[in-house]
Design a protein around this motif. Structure first.
Motif, mmCIF file in Angstrom:
data_model
loop_
_atom_site.group_PDB
_atom_site.id
_atom_site.type_symbol
_atom_site.label_atom_id
_atom_site.label_comp_id
_atom_site.label_asym_id
_atom_site.label_seq_id
_atom_site.Cartn_x
_atom_site.Cartn_y
_atom_site.Cartn_z
ATOM 1 N N VAL A 74 75.604 -0.471 92.417
ATOM 2 C CA VAL A 74 75.643 -0.424 90.950
ATOM 3 C C VAL A 74 77.079 -0.612 90.472
ATOM 4 N N ALA A 75 78.016 0.075 91.095
ATOM 5 C CA ALA A 75 79.422 -0.064 90.707
ATOM 6 C C ALA A 75 79.907 -1.493 90.976
ATOM 7 N N TRP A 76 79.497 -2.067 92.105
ATOM 8 C CA TRP A 76 79.895 -3.436 92.432
ATOM 9 C C TRP A 76 79.377 -4.416 91.379
ATOM 10 N N PHE A 77 78.103 -4.288 91.032
ATOM 11 C CA PHE A 77 77.528 -5.191 90.027
ATOM 12 C C PHE A 77 78.201 -5.005 88.668
ATOM 13 N N ALA A 78 78.463 -3.755 88.281
ATOM 14 C CA ALA A 78 79.131 -3.497 87.003
ATOM 15 C C ALA A 78 80.538 -4.094 87.008
ATOM 16 N N CYS A 79 81.228 -3.991 88.133
ATOM 17 C CA CYS A 79 82.573 -4.552 88.238
ATOM 18 C C CYS A 79 82.526 -6.080 88.186
ATOM 19 N N LEU A 80 81.580 -6.670 88.907
ATOM 20 C CA LEU A 80 81.421 -8.128 88.888
ATOM 21 C C LEU A 80 81.105 -8.614 87.478
ATOM 22 N N ALA A 81 80.188 -7.952 86.815
ATOM 23 C CA ALA A 81 79.836 -8.336 85.438
ATOM 24 C C ALA A 81 81.019 -8.129 84.505
ATOM 25 N N GLY A 82 81.732 -7.040 84.669
ATOM 26 C CA GLY A 82 82.881 -6.761 83.805
ATOM 27 C C GLY A 82 83.987 -7.784 83.953
ATOM 28 N N THR A 83 84.275 -8.179 85.177
ATOM 29 C CA THR A 83 85.354 -9.158 85.380
ATOM 30 C C THR A 83 84.973 -10.549 84.902
#
Length: 186
Positions: free
Chosen positions: A61-70
């Motif tokens: 979840v954190a990885w996906f949120a970080c990918l989406a955020g960047t």
């Protein structure tokens, strides 16, 4: 597809890509029967389920949120990383709540749990200073325990006895024979 890998391998997403690979490898090994869960109890609202489950929720979840955020916001890399970790934590914490019912806590057995149970003598005799017996715990496991008797009853191998007390100083159980009656007599 190249943009996806570029974003996944760029800062700050790469910081979470490495733990994501570890989580995927963990579950691949688990699928082949390798037991890697260390049993570390997590705090801050994440306890009550295996650590592997919590990490397997938080990291993707954190990885996906970080990918989406960047990909959505340029710059603010540290803020995006911190925010994605917070999102992963919140989702994991919410997901853990119903999962705790699937992992009930088991209280560890205490020696006093054997008091009142029937045991089977495993030594040739039981005296005031010597003897062993096998007793079965509530979970079905059995244990060989040190036993003693105050009297002179013939407690020999294979005889059943009742555990009626535990001596903490001597670390043994007091036992007494269980009377047996022929059928029809009481």
């Amino acid at each position: 597809m190249g943009d996806f890998f570029a974003a996944a391998l760029a800062f700050p997403t790469v910081v979470l890509s490495i733990p994501l690979v570890v989580v995927v490898l963990f579950w691949l090994l688990a699928a082949f029967g390798v037991d890697l869960d260390g049993g570390v109890e997590l705090a801050y609202g994440l306890g009550g389920v295996p650590t592997s489950v919590v990490v397997s929720l938080l990291v993707p979840v954190a990885w996906f949120a970080c990918l989406a955020g960047t990909t959505l916001v340029d710059g603010f890399d540290i803020a995006i990383l911190a925010g994605s970790l917070a999102v992963g934590y919140l989702v994991a914490r919410l997901a853990v709540i119903p999962l705790r019912h699937l992992y009930p806590t088991v209280e560890s057995a205490s020696r006093n749990d054997f008091v009142g149970k029937v045991c089977v003598i495993r030594t040739g005799t039981v005296t005031a200073s010597f003897g062993q017996a096998e007793v079965t715990a509530d979970d079905g496991s059995s244990a060989i325990v040190q036993v003693r008797q105050a009297g002179q009853d013939p407690l020999t191998a294979g005889v059943t006895a009742l555990i009626f007390d535990y001596d903490q100083d001597g670390e043994f159980f007091w036992v007494a024979p269980i009377p047996t009656y022929p059928l029809g007599e009481h």
